[in-house]
Scaffold this active site. Structure first.
Site: not given
Ligand code: M6R
Length: 603
Positions: A2, A27, A74, A98-99, A476, A480, A483, A499, A598
């Protein structure tokens, strides 16, 4: 997560509130709203979905007033619908949040006993209801907000606006960041400096547990015990808050393309002509162990770094995702450092993991992109990754800059512990210095990747394989892709293939093999052959030495050669481009993928 904005201005605030919320879009959110006080009267407008829906609503139903609050939500408690959108209102009280209010069920029960019934599924509404209850019992808004705060448990940032109060905002911070912006006779409150940057560069960050009474004359800040607190006013570098696409179609495309430049900046910061430039207090010589903790992409950066710390410095290295680490309560040797990697520096689980380690280890170290963040401030030492603002939800340039800072730390550890010869150190320094140039070359594969992506976009499942430090990069790459394209993807250590995951292989499952021509190359090629023997569709990403092994693969991408063990920094780029172009081919929302935020400020 948020976004929060508040303005006590001289002019109509609705356009400014919406403009500031636009800057917080990165965000992640699923509804938005604003409330204003106009000639003493409190009113609000809210809309589900993108901010444009709120803007459209305001065209038809404008909201006047020179004092106001705004919010992008959010969803956590309750669906992303109009009723649950913020600001929440009860009588003369409007609040944005927020939270998470963790004890909201208990508070609802308490409210029910007082005959007060909530109308939404949110935890936030409880705050508005409680504050109103206290006002109804005769407290003034300031006292009512403080009385409410005393009842709340959880991690939150809150901002109140009151009917009849044209010159008052009340802000509170516990767990989630909140900043006060100072103008000339105007005052602002925002989730971060980015939200406030169109209106001011003078910022005061609230400390943990603080609350503030904000009027146009200034802010009175109190600590968690209710004592007046002096918090420093800082000037932020507005260029560091610039969020523009600079001609690119998406922030993610811009951020991928920026990597040679930002990595070059970070290299100039962390390397001198003679060697490594890290604070002298960072001394790895007597350590028994390192602990690296993070979430998501930052965790994969830690996972790559584990190979580096162990190989270059002979330093045992434990890694964990923060959400597990914080409740695992692992024993930590006193002669150890704990490193917390986070782009935002606000990730709730990582922050909690840091708090667990404080006092238990010799030093806590933040590797962050936002130097003013909670994680940076609470660690003993903060190392900025210098990536510049990252807006795309999919982390790209922050990942490679995190890797770079961790690589330099691993080199320093190798030097401190006498694990590397002078020649080896020089070789590694040369490799790091060459990376921006190699990255520029790697970016030229973008058009080829776009063509491959059209085929990848048809897939239901995609596998990524890698060995050694390329294994976490495979994880990773899969993260990527999933997501932003919403295609199911998994990363595996190549040696794990037989395995279990090999059962998935058929003509329809693309397998992306990340394999620089390193000492493990032949082993990876054997695994790749096993995939092809089962009609798997292999995309081999390698260098000119490795390309000879590409016979029989569906497609190949050739990258410049890069010396071990830093290839993951370079190979991250095609992995990011594959995700980007596949998402484009699928027509998904690249910069703000569904359901994602974000900055994840709730656990
Ligand atoms: O702000 P941070 O690096 O702590 O965030 C960690 C993850 O939330 C962040 O890397 C998330 O996995 C991304 N969306 C990946 O692209």
């Amino acid at each position: 997560m948020c976004g929060i904005i508040g303005v006590l201005g001289f002019h109509e605030v609705a356009p400014l509130l919406v403009e500031s919320l636009k800057r917080l879009e990165y965000r992640g959110y699923d509804s938005a709203g604003i409330a204003t006080v106009n000639e003493g009267r409190l009113d609000r407008r809210r809309a589900v979905g993108k901010l444009v829906n709120l803007s459209d609503l305001l065209v038809h139903e404008p909201l006047a007033g020179k004092a106001g609050i705004g919010h992008t939500r959010w969803a956590t408690h309750g669906a992303a619908n109009l009723g649950n959108a913020h600001p929440h209102r009860s009588g003369p009280v409007a609040v944005v949040h927020n939270g998470i209010i963790e004890n909201f069920r208990e508070l609802r029960a308490e409210l029910a006993e007082a005959g007060i019934t909530p109308e939404t599924q949110t935890d936030t509404e409880t705050v508005a209801l409680l504050t109103r209850m206290f006002i109804d019992r005769g407290l003034a808004p300031r006292e009512a907000a403080v009385a409410t705060l005393k009842k709340l448990e959880g991690a939150f940032a809150l901002l109140w606006l009151f009917e009849g109060e044209n010159d008052l905002l009340i802000a509170a911070r516990k767990g989630s960041p909140l900043a006060i912006g100072h103008g000339a006779g105007e005052m602002f409150v925002g989730s971060d400096a980015i939200a406030l940057s169109p209106v001011t560069d003078r910022i005061t960050y609230l400390a943990e547990g603080d609350y503030a009474f904000v009027t146009r004359a200034g802010a009175e800040i109190f600590d968690a015990e209710g004592r007046r607190a002096n918090r420093e006013e800082t000037r932020i570098d507005l260029s560091s808050t610039r969020v523009e696409k600079a001609g690119y179609k998406h922030f993610m495309a811009k951020e991928i393309a920026e990597q040679p430049v930002v990595l070059g900046d970070a290299l100039r910061h962390y390397l001198t002509p003679e060697g490594v430039n890290l604070p002298a207090e960072l001394d790895f010589s007597g350590l028994e162990r390192l602990t690296l903790v993070a979430c998501g992409t930052a965790f994969y950066a830690c996972s790559v770094a584990k190979y580096w710390f162990e190989q270059l410095a002979g330093l045992p290295c434990e890694i964990d995702v923060a959400s597990e680490f914080r409740y695992r309560e692992p024993p930590l040797p006193a002669k150890s450092y704990a490193i917390f990697v986070s782009q935002s520096g606000e990730t709730a689980d990582t922050l909690a993991a840091l708090r667990y380690c404080t006092e238990k280890v010799q030093k806590t170290i933040a590797v962050v992109n936002v130097p003013s963040s909670s994680i940076a401030r609470e660690c003993d030492l903060a190392l900025p990754i210098l990536a510049g603002v990252e807006v795309g939800v999919a982390s790209t340039k922050a990942f490679t800059c995190q890797l770079l800072v961790l690589a330099v730390m691993a080199l320093k550890a190798g030097i401190d512990r006498g694990h590397l010869s002078a020649d080896q150190v020089q070789g590694h320094l040369d490799t790091l210095r060459a990376l921006p140039g190699l990255m520029n070359a790697a970016l030229t594969t973008s058009n080829d990747i776009a063509k491959l992506a059209e085929r990848l976009a048809e897939a239901q499942d995609i596998l990524f394989l890698g060995r050694g430090p390329m294994f976490p990069l495979a994880l990773e790459g899969a993260l990527k892709l999933k997501e932003i394209s919403y295609i199911h993807a998994e990363g595996y250590a190549s040696g794990e293939l037989k395995h279990g995951p090999i059962a998935l292989i058929d003509r329809l499952v693309p397998v992306i093999v990340l394999a620089p021509h390193d000492r493990l190359f032949d082993k990876t090629v054997s695994n790749m052959q096993e995939v092809m023997a089962r009609h798997g569709k292999v995309l081999l990403i390698t260098d000119s030495k490795g390309i000879a092994a590409a016979e029989g693969t569906w497609a190949q991408l050739r990258l410049p050669e890069v010396a071990e063990p830093f290839a993951p920094i370079l190979y991250a780029l095609p992995a990011q481009l594959l995700a980007y172009h596949t998402a484009i081919a699928k027509g998904t929302d690249v910069d703000q993928p569904r359901n994602l935020a974000k900055s994840v400020t709730v656990e």
